[in-house]
Design an enzyme around this catalytic site. Structure first.
Site, PDB file in Angstrom:
ATOM      1  CG  HIS A 180      -9.617  -2.597  -9.792  1.00 11.52           C
ATOM      2  ND1 HIS A 180     -10.649  -2.165  -8.995  1.00 11.52           N
ATOM      3  CD2 HIS A 180      -8.495  -2.340  -9.086  1.00 11.52           C
ATOM      4  CE1 HIS A 180     -10.158  -1.662  -7.866  1.00 11.52           C
ATOM      5  NE2 HIS A 180      -8.851  -1.757  -7.909  1.00 11.52           N
TER       6      HIS A 180
ATOM      7  CE1 TYR B 203     -10.563   0.424  -4.804  1.00  8.38           C
ATOM      8  CE2 TYR B 203     -10.538   2.747  -5.364  1.00  8.38           C
ATOM      9  CZ  TYR B 203      -9.907   1.514  -5.319  1.00  8.38           C
ATOM     10  OH  TYR B 203      -8.623   1.415  -5.783  1.00  8.38           O
TER      11      TYR B 203
HETATM   12  N1  LIG Z   1      -5.552  -0.050  -8.703  1.00  5.44           N
HETATM   13  C1  LIG Z   1      -5.390  -0.699  -7.586  1.00  5.44           C
HETATM   14  O1  LIG Z   1      -5.290  -1.921  -7.577  1.00  5.44           O
HETATM   15  C2  LIG Z   1      -5.302   0.068  -6.301  1.00  5.44           C
HETATM   16  C3  LIG Z   1      -4.907  -0.592  -5.120  1.00  5.44           C
HETATM   17  C4  LIG Z   1      -4.828   0.170  -3.954  1.00  5.44           C
HETATM   18  C5  LIG Z   1      -5.144   1.535  -3.961  1.00  5.44           C
HETATM   19  N2  LIG Z   1      -5.550   2.142  -5.120  1.00  5.44           N
HETATM   20  C6  LIG Z   1      -5.894   3.598  -5.161  1.00  5.44           C
HETATM   21  O2  LIG Z   1      -4.777   4.321  -4.655  1.00  5.44           O
HETATM   22  C7  LIG Z   1      -5.224   5.187  -3.604  1.00  5.44           C
HETATM   23  C8  LIG Z   1      -4.121   5.441  -2.612  1.00  5.44           C
HETATM   24  O3  LIG Z   1      -3.619   4.247  -2.053  1.00  5.44           O
HETATM   25  P1  LIG Z   1      -3.940   3.763  -0.544  1.00  5.44           P
HETATM   26  O4  LIG Z   1      -5.191   4.399  -0.098  1.00  5.44           O
HETATM   27  O5  LIG Z   1      -3.836   2.284  -0.530  1.00  5.44           O
HETATM   28  O6  LIG Z   1      -2.679   4.283   0.280  1.00  5.44           O
HETATM   29  P2  LIG Z   1      -1.928   5.669   0.514  1.00  5.44           P
HETATM   30  O7  LIG Z   1      -2.578   6.778  -0.209  1.00  5.44           O
HETATM   31  O8  LIG Z   1      -0.474   5.390   0.286  1.00  5.44           O
HETATM   32  O9  LIG Z   1      -2.102   5.861   2.096  1.00  5.44           O
HETATM   33  C9  LIG Z   1      -3.330   6.162   2.687  1.00  5.44           C
HETATM   34  C10 LIG Z   1      -3.146   6.147   4.203  1.00  5.44           C
HETATM   35  O10 LIG Z   1      -2.191   7.153   4.575  1.00  5.44           O
HETATM   36  C11 LIG Z   1      -2.763   8.047   5.538  1.00  5.44           C
HETATM   37  N3  LIG Z   1      -2.234   9.378   5.195  1.00  5.44           N
HETATM   38  C12 LIG Z   1      -2.549  10.131   4.110  1.00  5.44           C
HETATM   39  N4  LIG Z   1      -1.816  11.253   4.081  1.00  5.44           N
HETATM   40  C13 LIG Z   1      -1.005  11.211   5.168  1.00  5.44           C
HETATM   41  C14 LIG Z   1      -0.015  12.078   5.663  1.00  5.44           C
HETATM   42  N5  LIG Z   1       0.287  13.228   5.044  1.00  5.44           N
HETATM   43  N6  LIG Z   1       0.629  11.735   6.821  1.00  5.44           N
HETATM   44  C15 LIG Z   1       0.332  10.574   7.444  1.00  5.44           C
HETATM   45  N7  LIG Z   1      -0.598   9.701   7.013  1.00  5.44           N
HETATM   46  C16 LIG Z   1      -1.259  10.017   5.877  1.00  5.44           C
HETATM   47  C17 LIG Z   1      -4.258   7.920   5.359  1.00  5.44           C
HETATM   48  O11 LIG Z   1      -4.921   8.163   6.566  1.00  5.44           O
HETATM   49  P3  LIG Z   1      -6.016   9.367   6.695  1.00  5.44           P
HETATM   50  O12 LIG Z   1      -7.105   9.062   5.703  1.00  5.44           O
HETATM   51  O13 LIG Z   1      -6.454   9.266   8.104  1.00  5.44           O
HETATM   52  O14 LIG Z   1      -5.267  10.643   6.395  1.00  5.44           O
HETATM   53  C18 LIG Z   1      -4.403   6.437   4.969  1.00  5.44           C
HETATM   54  O15 LIG Z   1      -4.372   5.631   6.129  1.00  5.44           O
HETATM   55  C19 LIG Z   1      -6.424   4.420  -3.032  1.00  5.44           C
HETATM   56  O16 LIG Z   1      -7.200   5.244  -2.180  1.00  5.44           O
HETATM   57  C20 LIG Z   1      -7.095   3.985  -4.298  1.00  5.44           C
HETATM   58  O17 LIG Z   1      -7.803   5.074  -4.870  1.00  5.44           O
HETATM   59  C21 LIG Z   1      -5.621   1.427  -6.284  1.00  5.44           C
END
Ligand SMILES: NC(=O)c1ccc[n+]([C@@H]2O[C@H](COP(=O)([O-])OP(=O)(O)OC[C@H]3O[C@@H](n4cnc5c(N)ncnc54)[C@H](OP(=O)(O)O)[C@@H]3O)[C@@H](O)[C@H]2O)c1
Length: 281
Positions: free
Chosen positions: A111, A53
């Site tokens: 990862h 990241y």
């Molecule tokens: N291990 C892996 O392979 C892997 C893969 C993907 C992700 N991850 C980790 O998992 C974390 C979370 O997953 P993600 O970032 O893919 O997706 P997520 O947390 O499901 O969704 C994030 C999105 O939702 C929006 N959001 C957040 N809270 C909200 C709410 N209450 N209402 C409406 N929209 C909302 C955010 O926008 P705003 O920022 O504008 O609020 C952003 O666009 C990542 O940040 C990362 O740390 C790990």
């Protein structure tokens, strides 16, 4: 700022972790550091990040900006696929620490398994040693299928404390979660609100949200916690960070849980990243 008390669970290595954490993908640089600091201010203690990241520096900066003691935080990073061989993995973990200016990570994860590259057992051996040397307190993986976990167990005798997997209402990972439960591996949910896809407009969840006077995102995050999974929602906005963590003053009944469980479908992954074939470096 108001502080939220988050319940904790105990991992198979005896460490305790909060039942919800903070995702940081795409939070980088000065804005990222301040967004992560805000998350700590509103009450998050488990912080997810990754070498790939390119924000370990922002995480370290947020820790310094925050008035919360380092020991009260549970900070995670992840080993990229291109550094799976033992000789590359060890200095990569050390570089992760230097970037964040931390003496230790609380959790370090592989990862992706990258089963075609097939070096993940070597990577795991490096993590086992990094834990012995005190560089990390707990070791785990992401995106490992049961067959990959079985292999770690067979070849090293050590199972991960956590497996971080794609998990949201459209892909609820029932079988994988069953395997985790049987083998005492904790489930952590990435993209827990589906990366804000159409799940946030789902009418069935909206009805449940109206009934509880909560938002759809809050209902989904509460559903994760009641499944026994640890969601790590990402938000750049302090308001949504607080919204996402404010889920411990209500609960879903069995019918409501089943309504959300019924939304899962075999092709429900967001980007079709099946760890049996998808690799990331
Ligand atoms: N291990 C892996 O392979 C892997 C893969 C993907 C992700 N991850 C980790 O998992 C974390 C979370 O997953 P993600 O970032 O893919 O997706 P997520 O947390 O499901 O969704 C994030 C999105 O939702 C929006 N959001 C957040 N809270 C909200 C709410 N209450 N209402 C409406 N929209 C909302 C955010 O926008 P705003 O920022 O504008 O609020 C952003 O666009 C990542 O940040 C990362 O740390 C790990």
């Amino acid at each position: 700022m108001m502080s939220n008390t988050i319940p904790e669970i105990t991992l198979n290595d005896g460490l305790t972790v909060p039942t919800i954490g903070f995702g940081t993908a795409a939070l980088m640089g000065n804005d990222g550091a301040h967004a992560i600091k805000s998350a700590i201010d509103v009450g998050y203690r488990l912080i997810d990040s990754a070498y790939n990241y390119e924000n370990e520096g922002a995480v370290g900066k947020a820790v310094k900006l925050s008035s919360v003691q380092r020991e009260k935080l549970f900070i995670t990073s992840k080993l990229p696929g291109r550094y799976h061989t033992y000789d590359k993995a060890v200095p990569t973990i050390q570089e992760s620490l230097y970037r964040a200016d931390l003496d230790y990570y609380d959790l370090y994860l592989i990862h992706w398994p990258n089963p075609i590259q097939d070096d993940y057992v070597e990577a795991w051996q490096a993590l086992i040693d990094a834990k012995k040397w005190g560089l990390v307190r707990s070791i785990g993986v992401c995106n490992f299928l049961p067959e990959h976990l079985e292999r770690l167990k067979k070849e090293t005798g050590v199972l991960p404390s956590i497996n971080q997997i794609e998990l949201h209402p459209f892909f609820n990972q029932k079988e994988q979660r069953k395997w985790h439960e049987k083998n005492n591996v904790a489930t952590e949910s990435w993209s827990p609100i589906g990366r804000a896809n159409e799940v946030l407009q789902n009418e069935d969840i909206q009805k449940i949200a109206d009934h509880h006077n909560k938002t759809v995102a809050q209902i989904i995050l509460r559903w994760h916690v009641q499944l026994g999974a640890i969601p790590i929602p990402k938000s750049a906005s302090p308001q949504r960070q607080l919204e996402n963590i404010s889920i411990f003053d209500f609960s879903l009944n069995e019918t409501e849980m089943n309504t959300i469980n019924a939304l899962s479908r075999p092709d429900g992954r967001n980007k079709n990243q099946d760890p049996a074939v998808y690799e990331e470096f």
